[in-house]
Design an enzyme around this catalytic site. Structure first.
Site, PDB file in Angstrom:
ATOM      1  N   HIS A 122     -13.547   0.692  -1.193  1.00  0.00           N
ATOM      2  CA  HIS A 122     -14.095   0.450   0.346  1.00  0.00           C
ATOM      3  C   HIS A 122     -15.422   0.672   0.393  1.00  0.00           C
ATOM      4  O   HIS A 122     -15.742   1.263   1.551  1.00  0.00           O
ATOM      5  CB  HIS A 122     -12.912   0.891   1.279  1.00  0.00           C
TER       6      HIS A 122
ATOM      7  N   GLU B  87      -1.640  -9.659  -1.438  1.00  0.00           N
ATOM      8  CA  GLU B  87      -1.644  -8.542  -0.626  1.00  0.00           C
ATOM      9  C   GLU B  87      -0.695  -8.609   0.689  1.00  0.00           C
ATOM     10  O   GLU B  87      -0.805  -9.905   1.183  1.00  0.00           O
ATOM     11  CB  GLU B  87      -2.976  -8.061  -0.206  1.00  0.00           C
TER      12      GLU B  87
ATOM     13  N   ARG C 142     -11.611 -11.662  -3.228  1.00  0.00           N
ATOM     14  CA  ARG C 142     -10.854 -11.071  -2.266  1.00  0.00           C
ATOM     15  C   ARG C 142     -10.965 -11.592  -0.950  1.00  0.00           C
ATOM     16  O   ARG C 142     -10.875 -10.925   0.065  1.00  0.00           O
ATOM     17  CB  ARG C 142     -10.989  -9.833  -2.384  1.00  0.00           C
TER      18      ARG C 142
ATOM     19  N   GLU D 246     -10.805  -2.386  -6.232  1.00  0.00           N
ATOM     20  CA  GLU D 246     -11.408  -3.324  -5.165  1.00  0.00           C
ATOM     21  C   GLU D 246     -12.592  -2.715  -4.552  1.00  0.00           C
ATOM     22  O   GLU D 246     -12.668  -1.396  -4.084  1.00  0.00           O
ATOM     23  CB  GLU D 246     -10.275  -3.478  -4.099  1.00  0.00           C
TER      24      GLU D 246
ATOM     25  N   HIS E   7       1.021  -1.112   0.099  1.00  0.00           N
ATOM     26  CA  HIS E   7      -0.072   0.042  -0.024  1.00  0.00           C
ATOM     27  C   HIS E   7       1.051   1.317  -0.027  1.00  0.00           C
ATOM     28  O   HIS E   7       2.066   1.272   0.825  1.00  0.00           O
ATOM     29  CB  HIS E   7      -0.826  -0.122   1.048  1.00  0.00           C
TER      30      HIS E   7
ATOM     31  N   GLU F  84     -13.685  -9.483   0.808  1.00  0.00           N
ATOM     32  CA  GLU F  84     -13.103  -9.382   2.024  1.00  0.00           C
ATOM     33  C   GLU F  84     -14.221  -9.347   3.284  1.00  0.00           C
ATOM     34  O   GLU F  84     -13.964  -9.789   4.171  1.00  0.00           O
ATOM     35  CB  GLU F  84     -12.277  -8.253   2.059  1.00  0.00           C
TER      36      GLU F  84
ATOM     37  N   TYR G 276      -9.557   6.058   3.177  1.00  0.00           N
ATOM     38  CA  TYR G 276     -10.901   5.404   2.556  1.00  0.00           C
ATOM     39  C   TYR G 276     -11.836   6.612   2.298  1.00  0.00           C
ATOM     40  O   TYR G 276     -12.321   7.079   3.044  1.00  0.00           O
ATOM     41  CB  TYR G 276     -11.519   4.169   2.929  1.00  0.00           C
TER      42      TYR G 276
ATOM     43  N   HIS H 152      -7.612 -11.569   0.798  1.00  0.00           N
ATOM     44  CA  HIS H 152      -7.505 -10.468   1.509  1.00  0.00           C
ATOM     45  C   HIS H 152      -6.212 -10.530   2.375  1.00  0.00           C
ATOM     46  O   HIS H 152      -5.949 -11.752   3.177  1.00  0.00           O
ATOM     47  CB  HIS H 152      -8.526 -10.304   2.503  1.00  0.00           C
TER      48      HIS H 152
END
Length: 399
Positions: free
Chosen positions: A207, A334, A278, A231, A126, A257, A157, A307
């Protein structure tokens, strides 16, 4: 095959760095002990209660060799099922059982599953900042470490609003402005492409901060900048809108996720409404259901991008790695580096090397658990204000 009887099941919560981490230990009569991740950091004590009060009495004395039967039994034993507390508790036991089986076979988990399908799995990390200049610094840092896939975020986010038209006496919360976020995100992609060209693949996490029509608009605006994937452009309860989004944009979509049960992902996969799944492996119940999900995805051309947040144990990071090395449709991993205290609690924590994660060659999952170290860092509850995402008028929006 002689039975491997479960003698004890324990659950530990520790907060060695920023996050509460939950670990399950399964001890057997053969002197082999396995560990699994059951982290649900927002509700860790509920998971521990589930393990201690319900799964332990159910499982002690049973044969640890029969993972499939034990997983099915744990899943249906409460009758009502598929929630994050019960799934994470089951996952902790399930991972520990696979860890034990790998140790008994003297094989790393990925070998036990059938060996590798690739030499290594590419990883992404990230880069986030409140400003473009700060974001460039983070991107440059990751490029220097060998990353060629980077998730880029301008602000938290939904972005950090600069001119929020707030109400008087606003209810406390994490405020953001959807219009400002969309404009800033498009500008961020444009600036990154102008500065870096195609040096790396850009990923981004919405998100679930948008309404459906806004999500469609954002996807169309981002097309010229070729995101590797976007995502969670919509929350799970609005996933039916993905059919319309797919008809209007070719931007690759990743989702999952927040998923807990197969009803949430089945139609999205069968109808090819997403490109990447994810799911959080402990959130869906562990390694056993993850293998089933991976097979379903492969049949419909959906790739795996499990995730991998910082609020899971290095045991879970290793599980992701084993699965990604084995499963042919695993696309990317990730990865967020862990802090020094976490590495002390979990010896053998996996690390990325020049943008890749390589096979873990220790028997089982390959990550240890140091109980005395863990006991130095007791659980600390916090209310997680970031989940209280609010629009300018004060209304809660799905985080």
């Amino acid at each position: 095959m002689l039975p491997t009887l479960i003698e004890n099941i324990e659950c530990f919560i520790t907060k060695p760095d920023r996050h509460n981490l939950v670990t399950v230990r399964v001890t057997t009569n053969k002197g082999v002990t396995g560990h699994g991740c059951a982290t649900f950091q927002q509700r860790p004590l509920a998971v521990k209660t589930m393990v201690d009060e319900y799964l332990k009495p159910l499982l002690v004395g049973r044969d640890a060799n029969h993972i499939e039967d034990l997983w099915q039994m744990m899943t249906v034993n409460a009758y009502w099922r598929n929630g994050p507390v019960i799934n994470n508790a089951i996952a902790g036991v399930d991972m520990a059982l696979w860890d034990i089986k790998g140790q008994l076979a003297d094989m790393p988990l990925y070998q036990l599953l059938g060996g590798k399908s690739k030499d290594a799995i590419a990883v992404y990390s990230h880069a986030a900042s409140e400003t473009l200049d700060g974001l460039y610094v983070e991107v440059d840092r990751l490029l220097a470490q060998g990353y060629r896939y980077i998730r880029c975020q301008l602000g938290f986010y939904g972005g950090t609003p600069q001119g929020l038209h707030a109400t008087k006496n606003p209810t406390p919360g994490a405020y953001y402005d959807q219009d400002e976020y969309m404009a800033n995100t498009v500008a961020m992609f444009k600036a990154l492409r102008e500065k870096y060209g195609n040096q790396f693949h850009i990923l981004h996490d919405v998100h679930e901060r948008l309404f459906p029509q806004q999500a469609i608009s954002l996807a169309r605006q981002l097309e010229p900048y070729q995101p590797w994937f976007i995502e969670d452009i919509l929350p799970p309860q609005q996933s039916a809108w993905l059919e319309q989004l797919r008809a209007q944009s070719c931007v690759p979509l990743a989702m999952g996720e927040l998923f807990n049960n197969p009803a949430e992902w089945h139609d999205l996969i069968v109808n090819r409404r997403i490109d990447f799944i994810r799911c959080h492996i402990s959130q869906i119940g562990g390694i056993t259901p993850a293998l089933k999900l991976a097979v379903l995805c492969q049949a419909f051309g959906v790739r795996l991008a499990w995730h991998g947040p910082p609020d899971m144990t290095p045991i879970a990071v290793a599980v992701n790695t084993h699965l990604n090395i084995h499963l042919h449709n695993a696309a990317i991993q990730e990865f967020i580096p862990t802090g020094p205290n976490t590495r002390a609690v979990f010896p053998g924590s996996p690390e990325a090397e020049q943008g890749y994660m390589y096979p873990i060659e220790k028997p089982g999952i390959g990550v240890g658990f140091d109980q005395p170290q863990a006991e130095r860092f007791p659980v600390v509850y916090r209310p997680h204000e970031w989940t209280q995402s609010r629009l300018p008028n004060g209304a809660i929006h799905t985080p």
